[in-house]
Design a protein around this motif. Structure first.
Motif, mmCIF file in Angstrom:
data_model
loop_
_atom_site.group_PDB
_atom_site.id
_atom_site.type_symbol
_atom_site.label_atom_id
_atom_site.label_comp_id
_atom_site.label_asym_id
_atom_site.label_seq_id
_atom_site.Cartn_x
_atom_site.Cartn_y
_atom_site.Cartn_z
ATOM 1 N N GLU A 66 0.810 -1.228 0.000
ATOM 2 C CA GLU A 66 0.000 0.000 0.000
ATOM 3 C C GLU A 66 0.837 1.269 0.000
ATOM 4 O O GLU A 66 0.351 2.347 0.328
ATOM 5 N N GLN A 67 2.113 1.156 -0.307
ATOM 6 C CA GLN A 67 2.975 2.340 -0.313
ATOM 7 C C GLN A 67 3.256 2.754 -1.749
ATOM 8 O O GLN A 67 2.963 2.015 -2.691
ATOM 9 N N SER A 68 3.824 3.961 -1.907
ATOM 10 C CA SER A 68 4.092 4.404 -3.275
ATOM 11 C C SER A 68 5.404 5.175 -3.350
ATOM 12 O O SER A 68 5.869 5.725 -2.349
ATOM 13 N N ILE A 69 5.978 5.177 -4.548
ATOM 14 C CA ILE A 69 7.129 6.040 -4.819
ATOM 15 C C ILE A 69 6.548 7.418 -5.134
ATOM 16 O O ILE A 69 5.565 7.532 -5.852
ATOM 17 N N SER A 70 7.141 8.464 -4.563
ATOM 18 C CA SER A 70 6.561 9.801 -4.696
ATOM 19 C C SER A 70 6.595 10.283 -6.137
ATOM 20 O O SER A 70 7.453 9.886 -6.931
ATOM 21 N N GLN A 71 5.665 11.184 -6.453
ATOM 22 C CA GLN A 71 5.650 11.879 -7.747
ATOM 23 C C GLN A 71 6.970 12.654 -7.870
ATOM 24 O O GLN A 71 7.414 13.272 -6.905
ATOM 25 N N PRO A 72 7.616 12.632 -9.052
ATOM 26 C CA PRO A 72 8.911 13.311 -9.167
ATOM 27 C C PRO A 72 8.870 14.774 -8.720
ATOM 28 O O PRO A 72 9.759 15.253 -8.016
#
Ligand code: SAH
Length: 666
Positions: free
Chosen positions: A58-64
């Motif tokens: 449920e985690q994400s890599i942040s928007q650049p």
């Protein structure tokens, strides 16, 4: 170059640079770190999209962009020691490691931490150490830190993190009263117990879960969770009526006092829902007068061309005119500025300045349609300070001269017709002018700055007309980025205490990321860039109407007509405002004021945009687009019925009684 290298370069240009990130350390780090190596293989093709991506758990890599914005705010320098909270994929840690000396990164999810550790090692980042643990208590063993960044939002800034900042250290983290909505906060440690704090705008991050964060989730809301239900219009009407603050008559002295709540901002942007409506001009004039007279605002920047505005600026400060061509606003649509409302405001500003010579209010133009006038200004300036340089400039600008009267044709010719591109020449000219800045500025500082700005304009306009040929978002984005750069330039010129009021159309001022054009067509705008750069030191204020009349044209370049504004469409946000039955009101959309209404107005609804041209026969298609009002604006001003501006003619006789009636010569 591989496809990823191209995509990365394009991402940095479009998502980072054009949105106002200027820190060269951050920009070059973003150009180097391969984001494709930080996303799961099935998302690799989307690695340079303008969005966060799932990385599991449920985690994400942040928007650049958000990574760039946070690291710019954290003001990283080579040699710094950084604490990164919420390692996730390790992407933000890698960007930080490209700039700083050493990075400690902490992640509560062990398997994400292991993955990131292995990845960073493989990519050769030897100055990053990944720890498994709870970042809400920081990482005391390696403190202090020059910068702390957190990629997850907590209910407050943990005391432990403040304490682990070195003197002068910067902490940037999302803070919010709900698990999914936050504002980005920047804290700078000034002394032992002395911290500066300011907001950098609204953001959405995953929750920071830990001892001094949110409790362990039963179910964590998704980072982009939105309320699903569409409000039924009557309920929305009632909610707007409850929140609306009825406004007094436009000419009443109390009218503008309603806007005092924005008096502490550095930049107040005032919109309009058409370029030909009197009430919008009068309201903006009244608010602006108040901000100048009572709250120390010192400049106005408008959606008009720089050379035209420079004439007004000289007029309101009673300075000599630069040349004979000093009659502004003669290009279509002349009524946008040649109207009685604007003339009244200029007269007021001139007398206000005459009474306050020690702190004159300046007037600037942000737009880019002055190719021909700007070339003239540069040449005239060089004629007076450096005739040899003027000869070279004439030759360079000669490349554009066949097209000066219709520069859009230049774009097409340069791309398809085998005609010369003038890019190199106009850039070289700007470069020469700037190179000689010391020598020139000694002669005439103000003249130099004006000439340099015009040379910059020629260079941007040259690009703009080529981009126009392709018809994508590039030309719009170039124009709004130029408006933003010019606003910043004008503010910088007058020092850190300078504060500005901006007048431009709602489509430039309302945060484009909350509109269909921003979301689906990649358009960015002035309001969005201001928010990204100034955070909550800006106020974006929109204006709207239900019906009435307006000054407009049916086609570009056509004669001015006064047309009737069709009643707003059912289902539009205007229709709900009309349904309140109120003639005039202010809707305060700042967080914490009417949060329930705000939440409803985050839902996209139809909103009306009329520019110079009005085509009531194709109203829905030509003038309506989806937008989330509460995300676009900090406040909205409603006039249920409105009327057309009264236009002033462009006098043909230059020698009539122009002296008394300057600059409009009627
Ligand atoms: N910077 C990351 C973004 C990761 S998303 C990137 O660029 O990929 C935020 C991360 O914060 C998640 O991985 C989540 O597990 C982590 N997190 C949440 N609460 C935390 C806490 N108290 N301490 C450390 N990490 C935490």
């Amino acid at each position: 170059m591989s496809d990823f290298d191209d995509a990365r370069a394009w991402m940095v240009e479009r998502q980072i640079v054009r949105r106002g990130v200027r820190d060269h350390h951050v920009i070059s780090a973003m150009r180097r770190v391969p984001r494709e190596a930080f996303v799961p293989s099935e998302f690799r093709d989307f690695a340079y999209d303008d969005t966060p991506l799932p990385i599991g758990g449920e985690q994400s890599i942040s928007q650049p962009f958000i990574v760039a914005k946070m690291l710019e705010a954290a003001d990283l320098h080579p040699g710094d020691h950084v604490l990164d909270i919420g390692t996730g994929s390790g992407y933000a840690a890698a960007i930080a490691a490209e700039i700083a000396g050493r990075v400690d990164s902490i992640e509560r999810d062990a398997s994400l931490a292991e993955g990131a550790r292995e990845r960073l090692q493989r990519l050769g980042y030897e100055n990053v150490e990944v720890h498994i643990g709870d970042g809400t208590v920081g990482f005391a063993a390696h403190a202090p830190y020059n910068a702390i960044i957190a990629a997850a939002g907590g209910p407050h800034v943990p005391q432990a993190l403040r304490a682990q900042l070195a003197p002068g250290g910067r902490l940037v983290m999302p803070v919010g009263s709900s698990r999914s909505h936050q504002r980005l906060v920047k804290i700078v440690r000034r002394g032992e117990h002395d911290y500066d704090e300011h907001g950098l705008g609204e953001v959405r991050f995953v929750p920071l879960v830990g001892d001094d964060g949110w409790p362990e989730p039963g179910s964590a809301p998704h980072a982009n969770a939105r309320p699903a239900s569409q409000p039924t219009p009557p309920a929305l009407e009632a909610a707007i009526r409850d929140a609306a603050e009825p406004l007094p008559d436009l000419d009443a002295p109390e009218f503008a006092a309603f806007f005092d709540r924005f008096a502490g901002r550095r930049v107040v942007l005032l919109g309009e829902a058409s370029h030909g409506t009197s009430e919008f001009y009068r309201a903006r004039a009244a608010i602006t007068r108040r901000l100048i007279e009572h709250h120390g605002f010192s400049m106005i920047a408008v959606e008009a061309d720089w050379p035209d505005a420079a004439i007004i600026d000289r007029h309101v400060r009673d300075r000599p005119m630069p040349g004979e061509r000093s009659r502004p606003f003669r290009r279509f649509p002349t009524w946008m500025w040649r109207n009685t409302d604007f003339m009244g405001f200029v007269a007021w500003l001139r007398s206000h300045n005459a009474a306050h010579r020690e702190r004159e209010t300046r007037f600037y133009g942000l737009d880019i349609y002055s190719l021909s006038e700007s070339i003239d200004v540069v040449l005239r300036y060089l004629d007076s300070v450096d005739p040899a340089a003027a000869r070279i400039a004439r030759e360079r600008y000669g490349c554009l001269s066949p097209w000066q009267q219709d520069p859009a044709v230049y774009g097409r010719a340069a791309i398809t017709g085998g005609y010369a591109r003038c890019e190199e020449q106009v850039i070289a000219q700007l470069g020469d002018l700037l190179k000689n800045r010391l020598a020139y500025a000694r002669e005439d500082g103000e003249g130099f700055l004006d000439a340099a700005q015009n040379a910059r304009l020629v260079a941007v306009a040259e690009q703009y007309y080529r981009a126009m040929y392709y018809g994508g978002p590039q030309s719009w984005n170039l124009r709004d980025t130029h408006m933003f750069d010019t606003l910043r330039y004008a503010l910088d010129r007058h020092g850190p205490r300078a504060r500005a009021v901006v007048w431009a159309h709602n489509s430039h001022i309302g945060d484009a990321s909350a509109t269909e054009r921003g979301r689906a067509q990649d358009e960015i705008n002035l309001g969005q860039l201001c928010r990204a750069y100034f955070g909550d030191a800006v106020a974006l204020i929109g204006f709207g109407t239900h019906s009435g009349t307006l000054a407009t044209a049916s086609d570009w370049g056509g004669p001015m007509e006064v047309k009737t504004v069709a009643p707003s469409l059912a289902g539009s946000v205007e229709f709900s405002m009309h349904g309140t039955g109120l003639a005039r009101f202010l809707l305060d959309l700042r967080p914490g004021v009417h949060d329930a209404l705000r939440e409803r107005l985050r839902e996209p609804l139809l909103e009306r945009f009329i520019g110079v041209i009005y085509r009531p026969e194709s109203e829905r298609h030509s003038h309506y687009a989806q937008a989330s009002l509460a995300e676009q604006f900090d406040a909205f001003v409603w006039f249920d019925r409105t009327s057309a501006v009264t236009a002033l003619p462009v006098s043909v006789d230059e020698h009539d009684h122009a002296a008394q009636t300057f600059p409009f010569g009627v």
